[in-house]
Design a protein around this motif. Sequence first.
Motif, PDB file in Angstrom:
ATOM      1  N   HIS A 288       0.807  -0.984  -0.197  1.00 25.75           N
ATOM      2  CA  HIS A 288       0.214   0.101  -0.077  1.00 25.75           C
ATOM      3  C   HIS A 288       1.002   1.174   0.007  1.00 25.75           C
ATOM      4  N   LEU A 304      -5.746   4.735  -0.155  1.00 24.96           N
ATOM      5  CA  LEU A 304      -4.431   4.029   0.014  1.00 24.96           C
ATOM      6  C   LEU A 304      -4.294   4.514   1.635  1.00 24.96           C
ATOM      7  N   GLU A 308      -3.691   1.836   4.694  1.00 25.01           N
ATOM      8  CA  GLU A 308      -2.411   1.885   5.473  1.00 25.01           C
ATOM      9  C   GLU A 308      -2.708   1.835   7.082  1.00 25.01           C
TER      10      GLU A 308
END
Length: 754
Positions: A288, A304, A308
């Motif tokens: 990621h 993203l 994370e």
Amino acid sequence: MPYNLPATRLLMNRLRQVMAEDGDTRFRLDQVVRIIASTMVADVCSIYLRLTDGALLLIATEGLKPEAVSATRLGSNEGLVGLVARRAEPMAIQDAPRHPSFSYRPETGEDPFHAFLGMPILRGGRVLGVLTVQNRTERAYGDDEIDTLQTIAMVLAEIVDRMDPEHMSNGDGTKKERNLASLSGRVLCEGLGYGRAVLHDPVVPAAKFFAADQNLEAQRLKDALRGLKDSIDQMMALDGAALGDDPRDVMETYRLLAHDPSWAEKLREGVRSGLSAEASVDRARREHRARLQSARDPYLRERLNDLEDLDNRLLRVLAGDDGKPQISEERSVLVARRLGPAELLDYANAGLRAILMEEAAVSSHAAIVARALGIPTLGGIEGLTTRVDQGDWVIVDAEKGVLHIRPDDTLYDAYKGRVALRSERQATYAALRGLPAKTKDGTHVSLYLNAGLDLDLDMLDQAGADGVGLFRTEFQFLVSETLPRLNDQVALYKRVLEKADGKRVIFRTVDLGGDKVLPALNLKREENPALGWRSIRFALDHKGLFRRQLRALVRAAGTGPLTVMFPMVTVPSEFFEARDLLMKEVAWSEDQTGKKPSKLEVGVMLETPALAFSLSELAGQADFLSVGTNDLMQFFFAADRMTPSVSDRYDLVSPAALRFLKQVSETCADHSIRMSACGEATASPLSALCFLSLGFHALSMPAGAIGPVKRMVRSVNLGAFREDFLKVLDAPDDAFRNQVLALAADHGVELSDG
């Protein structure tokens, strides 16, 4: 032997044994390439180390000529290995010699090899080297082989990152002493700090990469995923009465990501291949993060980032108490990619010497909390988390905006000298605490404190402030997972008023939206949130939430004085509507409790240029006006203050901005509207001097700025300076800031900064 899951497990088990064995680095790497080549049925397996100049050095191989090790060096743009390093992503090629980037190196003896699979060795998004396998025959490598090689590269990153190529030729494998590095950042809270780096994001040590008991790891992962989902479901169970019927898109998206079966299956697949639960999550996090490095679409970057965050949350669930950053009793400096205000407050009493963030702007709420805590803080440090390791010594220069990683003795000696000078300055400011902020020619200036948390009020007397010129009420919303209830708001406002002990407190009503995102209320993704549905616009569209806050303010004041101002008013009708709601709450309180504020002042913040041309309509209606420099200047210059490339491009100490403020001052004087200024700009003695010269005699600023600004105020003959200043403003040259600095020097004004 066909490549399959049992082979993957065998490979992982053999690598786990190698990692657990003693031995020098060269010997272990030789074992690793032999194991990979035999298990993956590859004719060649090689490891290249990326050097400081970008070149790639062959440091271990099985299948190429042994004498090529430490001798073959590829340029940063050379060959397929160089291409993998540049792209920072895997490459699988059936017939490598036909590829346009292929580079033939005869000393390696690679003539007969065709199929090529290259994998970047990444650590925190930084390319440390390249791992390759090659076969004589043309073949297509499968997804499972690529995934396995990616996992191996993750393990190798922990070894390769500390290698010194100068000692590889003799098999020594000496651990590399990493050199001094200096990075630039933005000062979020001024000061100096020195200590060991403590990483906020969970770290998975190499010793925990492999599963000793796969069934146990699978159960641990299952339990952790369930715990993560439950915690997010609890976050969703908010008191929605004040929200109306609007969908909570952002939090729902976050919840859907946590319940995404493909994400969970990817993690389970890692455990089945022989990884520990932590290593499987860490592998997903690296993917990621690598995708985030190259993503340009704002929506994709947002998702993203969410992924994370989920990876980090899951790692903390797996680690339990062990996953919390270990703040030692000695000097500790917190290092994070980004921090929310609630996370930052968790460290309030940890004794941190400094805070470093990769993603943070000067006006973000994380920065405001850092200033409230009084901890030297730098933000916007590009590449921070890839350059700093756990335990590294760092010097944080939050005066000049520089971070020194692994400093040498010379830098440390200079740091100690700077600390001594700073202590002397602080002693000078402390001596002014009980003295009035009065110019040499007798003009009294009110210096107020910016605050957002009740702990800010602890600085009120220490800083010598006349009161609180800006209390940001939204912070109670931002640091909580749920909406604060009425009684919680009343309790906070009462504590603030009690700590102020009769000094004036100006409460700014909720300023949510833009850069102040509350998950439960951030309903729709906007292309330009700073210009979108935020602040008073948002409050007036959520009258339930807004009236609850107004009721809390009135109840907290009781029969004492109450001062309230409304943020980001664009047209007078917004002020009138908000004031009417406040007056209804005052009437309700008097009817229900027999109590109402003994003195009620209602003001407006000037943060949009449009309002400056409607001030005559507020005459006799608004009790005061406060210029909010943060938003006003970003709208005036059309420069997003959250975008580093433009946020510092334009200067308040410029003819255009100051002429605009002069017009505002003159209009307020014509209509008898009291005025003040607050925001980051007022914290600079030079900017504050300009405000005084334009007729602003009430300024609100962070606690640390009151001493330097008071020193400036007491050193200036304002009447004489103002006369010359206005002449310069009428006829500026290209270096206007320098003109003002020279003028201040001619008048003997004491400025501790520029």
